[in-house]
Scaffold this motif. Sequence first.
Motif, PDB file in Angstrom:
ATOM      1  N   ASP A   7       0.935  -1.212  -0.030  1.00 40.04           N
ATOM      2  CA  ASP A   7      -0.232   0.035   0.024  1.00 40.04           C
ATOM      3  C   ASP A   7       0.850   1.277  -0.112  1.00 40.04           C
ATOM      4  N   ALA A   8       2.084   1.436   0.991  1.00 43.33           N
ATOM      5  CA  ALA A   8       2.861   2.398   0.939  1.00 43.33           C
ATOM      6  C   ALA A   8       3.214   2.703  -0.510  1.00 43.33           C
ATOM      7  N   GLY A  16      -4.451   7.560  -6.212  1.00 44.36           N
ATOM      8  CA  GLY A  16      -3.933   7.498  -5.025  1.00 44.36           C
ATOM      9  C   GLY A  16      -4.472   7.612  -3.799  1.00 44.36           C
ATOM     10  N   SER A  17      -5.683   8.239  -3.924  1.00 43.52           N
ATOM     11  CA  SER A  17      -6.649   8.558  -2.805  1.00 43.52           C
ATOM     12  C   SER A  17      -7.544   7.346  -2.317  1.00 43.52           C
ATOM     13  N   THR A  18      -7.379   6.148  -2.998  1.00 42.52           N
ATOM     14  CA  THR A  18      -7.783   4.922  -2.398  1.00 42.52           C
ATOM     15  C   THR A  18      -7.049   4.613  -1.336  1.00 42.52           C
ATOM     16  N   PHE A  19      -5.725   5.190  -1.175  1.00 43.91           N
ATOM     17  CA  PHE A  19      -4.888   5.325  -0.185  1.00 43.91           C
ATOM     18  C   PHE A  19      -4.515   3.749   0.179  1.00 43.91           C
ATOM     19  N   GLY A  20      -4.231   2.879  -0.722  1.00 41.55           N
ATOM     20  CA  GLY A  20      -3.759   1.538  -0.959  1.00 41.55           C
ATOM     21  C   GLY A  20      -3.977   0.908  -2.261  1.00 41.55           C
ATOM     22  N   ILE A  21      -3.382  -0.316  -2.261  1.00 43.30           N
ATOM     23  CA  ILE A  21      -3.889  -1.153  -3.621  1.00 43.30           C
ATOM     24  C   ILE A  21      -4.116  -2.627  -3.185  1.00 43.30           C
ATOM     25  N   THR A  22      -3.748  -2.872  -2.032  1.00 52.97           N
ATOM     26  CA  THR A  22      -4.147  -4.380  -1.536  1.00 52.97           C
ATOM     27  C   THR A  22      -5.473  -4.641  -1.623  1.00 52.97           C
ATOM     28  N   GLU A  23      -5.682  -5.666  -0.953  1.00 52.52           N
ATOM     29  CA  GLU A  23      -7.217  -6.331  -0.675  1.00 52.52           C
ATOM     30  C   GLU A  23      -7.923  -5.842  -2.111  1.00 52.52           C
ATOM     31  N   GLU A  24      -9.135  -5.387  -1.771  1.00 51.67           N
ATOM     32  CA  GLU A  24      -9.821  -4.974  -3.088  1.00 51.67           C
ATOM     33  C   GLU A  24      -9.626  -3.538  -3.475  1.00 51.67           C
ATOM     34  N   LYS A  25      -8.819  -2.769  -2.900  1.00 52.11           N
ATOM     35  CA  LYS A  25      -8.602  -1.250  -3.342  1.00 52.11           C
ATOM     36  C   LYS A  25      -8.285  -1.230  -4.659  1.00 52.11           C
TER      37      LYS A  25
END
Lengths: 602, 602, 602
Positions: free
Chosen positions: B86-87, B295-304
């Motif tokens: 995510d970072a 970027g405002s999903t503030f992460g990419i893992t799981e379902e983001k």
Amino acid sequence: MNSTQSFQQSFEATIDAIMPTSNVLGPTVVENMTKFPDLSNITIEAFTMDTNVSYDIPVTNGTHTNSTGFRGGGVVLGSTKDFGNDASWVLTSTFIIFTMQSGFGLLESGAVSMKNEANIMVKNVVDVVLGGFTYWLFGYSLSFGESEWTNPFCGWGNFAINPSEEDMGEIYTTFFFQLSFATTATTIVSGAVAERFNFVAYVLFSAVNTVVYCVPAGWLWGNHGFLYKLGVIDIAGSCGVHLCGGASALVASRMVGPRIGRYDNGEDPLPMGCPTNAILGMFMLWWGWLGFNCGSTFGITEEKWKYAARTAVTTLQASIGGGLAGMSISWYKNHRLEIGDVVNSVLGALVSVTAGCALFTSWEALFVGLVGGTIAVMAMPLFDKLHIDDPVGATSVHGLCGMWAMIAIGLFVKADGILKMTNGNSGLFRGGGFYLLGIQTLACLCIIVWSMISTFTILKVIDKFAVGIRMSEWEELVGADFAEHGIRRRNVGVSRAVSVLGLQHAGIDYSDIIPQGDNPCHIAVLNNLSALASRRHSTLSKAVAQVTKVPYKDQGIPALMINGQSPSSKNGDIVRSVSARSTKSTNSITPIEYPGPHHAWP
Amino acid sequence: MNSTQSFQQSFEATIDAIMPTSNVLGPTVVENMTKFPDLSNITIEAFTMDTNVSYDIPVTNGTHTNSTGFRGGGVVLGSTKDFGNDASWVLTSTFIIFTMQSGFGLLESGAVSMKNEANIMVKNVVDVVLGGFTYWLFGYSLSFGESEWTNPFCGWGNFAINPSEEDMGEIYTTFFFQLSFATTATTIVSGAVAERFNFVAYVLFSAVNTVVYCVPAGWLWGNHGFLYKLGVIDIAGSCGVHLCGGASALVASRMVGPRIGRYDNGEDPLPMGCPTNAILGMFMLWWGWLGFNCGSTFGITEEKWKYAARTAVTTLQASIGGGLAGMSISWYKNHRLEIGDVVNSVLGALVSVTAGCALFTSWEALFVGLVGGTIAVMAMPLFDKLHIDDPVGATSVHGLCGMWAMIAIGLFVKADGILKMTNGNSGLFRGGGFYLLGIQTLACLCIIVWSMISTFTILKVIDKFAVGIRMSEWEELVGADFAEHGIRRRNVGVSRAVSVLGLQHAGIDYSDIIPQGDNPCHIAVLNNLSALASRRHSTLSKAVAQVTKVPYKDQGIPALMINGQSPSSKNGDIVRSVSARSTKSTNSITPIEYPGPHHAWP
Amino acid sequence: MNSTQSFQQSFEATIDAIMPTSNVLGPTVVENMTKFPDLSNITIEAFTMDTNVSYDIPVTNGTHTNSTGFRGGGVVLGSTKDFGNDASWVLTSTFIIFTMQSGFGLLESGAVSMKNEANIMVKNVVDVVLGGFTYWLFGYSLSFGESEWTNPFCGWGNFAINPSEEDMGEIYTTFFFQLSFATTATTIVSGAVAERFNFVAYVLFSAVNTVVYCVPAGWLWGNHGFLYKLGVIDIAGSCGVHLCGGASALVASRMVGPRIGRYDNGEDPLPMGCPTNAILGMFMLWWGWLGFNCGSTFGITEEKWKYAARTAVTTLQASIGGGLAGMSISWYKNHRLEIGDVVNSVLGALVSVTAGCALFTSWEALFVGLVGGTIAVMAMPLFDKLHIDDPVGATSVHGLCGMWAMIAIGLFVKADGILKMTNGNSGLFRGGGFYLLGIQTLACLCIIVWSMISTFTILKVIDKFAVGIRMSEWEELVGADFAEHGIRRRNVGVSRAVSVLGLQHAGIDYSDIIPQGDNPCHIAVLNNLSALASRRHSTLSKAVAQVTKVPYKDQGIPALMINGQSPSSKNGDIVRSVSARSTKSTNSITPIEYPGPHHAWP
């Protein structure tokens, strides 16, 4: 077999091994033990199978990707289990790719004469807006649609794409990435027809051009595509994007004809409007290209990152080779580095490596780029000899180098072992025989024929039924910035052209066109002050002293109050004089009118 | 329930199922078997629960995030287990966001008259430096501080943020991301007050402006925020960043008044200083916006990642819609594309989609952008009718479109199923009733009132107690580049203004201000040569022949030795003549002085 | 011990615990149970060991990294198991880093006089092409080669790097990242010698300069390096890249001497050619620097993301500190903000934080940047006092601030707990004594001595045996854009210089050098029209009416047909007049020649 499945199998095998205990543990326990959770989305790299144990457990498919797979511009890389990280890679790459649109804009804008530089930037905006709109509406469908109507020649279905929440991840990631390819293909043409293509016709062409790109993109990358089925390799679009765009550019620049007077003084290139911007544009394309090629692994997990890393290096290596070639040739020819040669050799090399970016070795990439840079620089004058006027060399850089990119794969590429991107095929010099070379050549021919015919047809239709594709002569002579956007630069011949041609165009009122960069209001105020000073036979000081501050809301001419304080006074405060002064003399000043655009400003 | 916990539970359930064997295996074995490792940070997507087994094991929370959660500009997305990836996403996006600062700078710089173009770039530097400093010092605290003093209106605590090594990951990532939002909000104002706002006052305002942004940011996104608690949706800051900035811009541009003479010749926009730069700036904002929103999903893992992908497409779709609207309107009004209309319609559309970027369908995004682009282009002339002079249209683009963005969510958004970013609420047209629409409208009103009042107060205080917010008239007429930075461009009226106004400013020595781009030393040498040639009634050749090379350390006028060698001589070597010649005649040449800035150079 | 191994051990321990059942389950079962799959590549963060169980299972090493480890510019971070995600981070960062090349180019191009602005952009292209080529050929080997010939002073082996498919991931990722460092180091010199360094000599230097950078890079970051073994800390290259480049820049600018006439009118900086571009370049460097420093964690997985996040914030904090310092000093000195001071203070601060970017606290970073910005701005005039002419201040910004960066680590850094990047050492003020400070100082001295001697040697050899490093005087006076690339700008003194100096250069034909941005063909046509009008004593209207459209293929002067239609006619169609008119009068028009470049165009 994929490692996740191995893990599950291995675990279940372990459980199986305990199975004999069922008579000890009882049937319920055993039943629960076999209900091992579905691990199909756990990522495990480089898993070592225990080959001593035999497994019979059926392998279940992952649920995240459909069976046909999503893909980048290039090769399908099998089903993807950890799409979150892959999506991170693809999306980030695509952000970088979108910087290429500005790169193309700046390069073209810097390469043409100054009086057209803003117009060509606007054309690049149009490419994104209209190209993007039509790609969404039907372009993606023509390339990757998967309805029953899809045939080897053309995809169908999924128009105006709008997936459900469950599917949106893969579909939108793919669409976003592919869209960046599509707008790039259109943009290539804009450079080739710069400075004389009618703007309205260009807008129409930009919208329809999506068809020119999308149909062959389906041949190359769609599951239905006949070239795809034959095993063509075009990872990041040398053929699909660049050759397609380059062939269109050739037809378009031939149809629209050379710029007025282009070959009157020989065939040397015309001077660039802003070489600095042209080079900056090239730099943007250079960095954007890294994203373009590397992103075309369409993922980073499993073993894909290895290909992405190789792509980064081959892309740079090729550009280095191209730059070496271009600079050498330019020096040999002119004993100086022509900016155009430097720029086009680097870009030509980048085009050349794009098709096989993930497959070449570093040596091969250097060589491929070297040849590509040479082609780009050597071919440009040949087109000029044929009086095909291509101001930025799009045909050479994208067209010819795109062809070379495809041929180079057929010659040099060795079958890769990890992802089997070449489907096990190798090039001619790597013992693969003529098969791959043949396919690659076939792809080039198909794309060239398609692009040229479809571009010709579209432009003919526009020219005949909508609007002439060529600017009128007066527009071309005053420049598109002025004619299309009302921008008048000084010192680049616009005012001259307006004054020579202006009388012919009684319908146009030029008085509202102010030279670019001026603040006409300020100039009028300064004229006021000068006039006051001279009219009253007084010094300017006296004239200024009479003028009083008018409140900002006042619509009269804001007069001037000089407070005599230096901006660099020691206390650091540039205080605005807010003291009230007599305002009675304000109205006595006859405003001196803005003299109109035909007059020279100081 | 999160998939990692599911995995652990499932495993432990399996172990539980073997529990009955404890009488067979003995208690030690069983005890060890239950000591299953903490798997709370393993990432498993799309886990299929075995619903036949019932679990009673308590779910343990992840340890990486505090209970309140870190967040992007937008919605809290629950606890994050795999923050490394995510970072990576958030940091990369933020790199991209920082390119927007240059985009704003270039756009504003290109849109104003040339004599102010560098000053406005410096203002954008100041926004990062001072805005960044105060955001670190107290801005983040006002938005997200979590001390006991925090109340629904304002955060408190965590000043001058400086986390421990253990916490630095989440805190710094969040801070870095939020900082990029904060500096953007300030920058919006700089365009609206361009060309006449006192630079020192702007510097002060830029530092304090952090308060204007940070307090309402806390309302929207802080755990303490009253709007947040009501369920407001503003994912990437249409309200918090753009409406806030736009409302400030309106107040500031009204307070500072229009540029001198702005409406003397009607209300048409003044000509842009450099349309090419303005469009390049728009392109940078365009690509930066992709990072901003995604970027405002503030992460990419799981379902983001699914939301991030949707955001990428909706952001582009909106800009396409806006561009279509803006270009159509501009063509309809003027039969040509005004650069300002093209730029502002695209940007207005981007603002419009920002609040709901991760939630709209592709159709909705297109429509939202279309309306947004229309608003941006149609509203600008209205402000000019009111004689509110906003050179780049910040109030329309950021203010009005920011409002529309919030309203559009209240109308169109459908509750999302995966991350529940809408907290289950839907818009009016999606069967959600008036609740969401009401909240969104309330948020707009609150932010507008706050921004206008606080901006007004700050500017009044600065104007009264520190420095007048308006430039002095002479500074405005000569341009801020000259007045604030000592840059004198030619051909854009600066020299004219200096010559008209110069006498009024006895305190300033203009003689050290050299026209931009000249090398005055070279010009002096050339003057020398010309003078030598004429004075001695000799040809220039002879004069030059006398001049001898002076060693570089020499502080005398470096004289000239022409070696007569062509730069394109065949051997490729442009050798520097290092042969010693007689130097005796050097001193006999009377240096011709640099004529001073009031004289025209060739 | 790494968490994956823990997981495996823990699992196997669980299995071990069941071992006593072997007498129940039978030996085959037990044997299979112990054949647990190799999980060495699964990523598990923050694993909690069960300390009640003792493990004797030997820990197997991961297979993906060699024992020596791959690394970024900075510290080796131990073996990496999840290189896919790390590679994603490193590659993305490197994309961002490559934007710095354009940043350097624009900054330098904007800072020098206009007649050199394109040349310096080309130099930055050369840096990538030749610097990249030699880095691939031998540079990487000198830094990181690992053959038996490698010694503490210099690496050897791995020339012209070309890894196998299995290894390409790590090697290419590392190479790509390191290459971006290497080209940056070369570029620093190009600014310092701008406007008078012979272009051919620069090309040679750019190729060989790789040696200057690569040898000390090996000292700092190679496993063989003596400084590395002593525990030096230079995470992202303040010493290896910037101090090295800055020391080279000092030597080079001293050797090539000041620009002609540089100090005739005092020591104030010369006016910038394009301040807007200079600031844009600084912005590009600013955002690129974020990638540069953050990417130097050389990974994002495990705990590295925490350091990356800290790096992002410290990098920004430092630039904020530097900007505050620079703006304050500039204001104090001149009561206005000098663009050069603003730019250099920010860049100096960025250099200052680079070495310890992942280690400083936010306060320390602010302070380090503040001091760095002060050094950069204060030192520039001192070099000018010594008549060392460094147009962009490279020596101050990169050299002195690079030294400060290293010293600051020796003073302030506290040993970090997670990754042990400092090897447990702390700075003087953190209780670490003088050891770290001593090492850091030693590193500075070694790099300075090496860089100065090697640069001096290389330049001497080039100057003596290949080509003089100084431009000839006439080239310098007309500007490198004209002399090296045939670009003639107007209004910046180029035409003046050509006219004064032109006669001295009989070998050069200037007649093919057209002022930049003109379209000479159009101008010739306009001249034609004007002449027709006057010669025939007719109005221009009549003259134009006679001129007829010539088909595009025609090589005659394309004459003009004015169709009298307004571009803003209501129907929106600007139709091209295609009607056939009489062409008989075409040949009767005597073409008016392009007057040649010495004549003024309107």
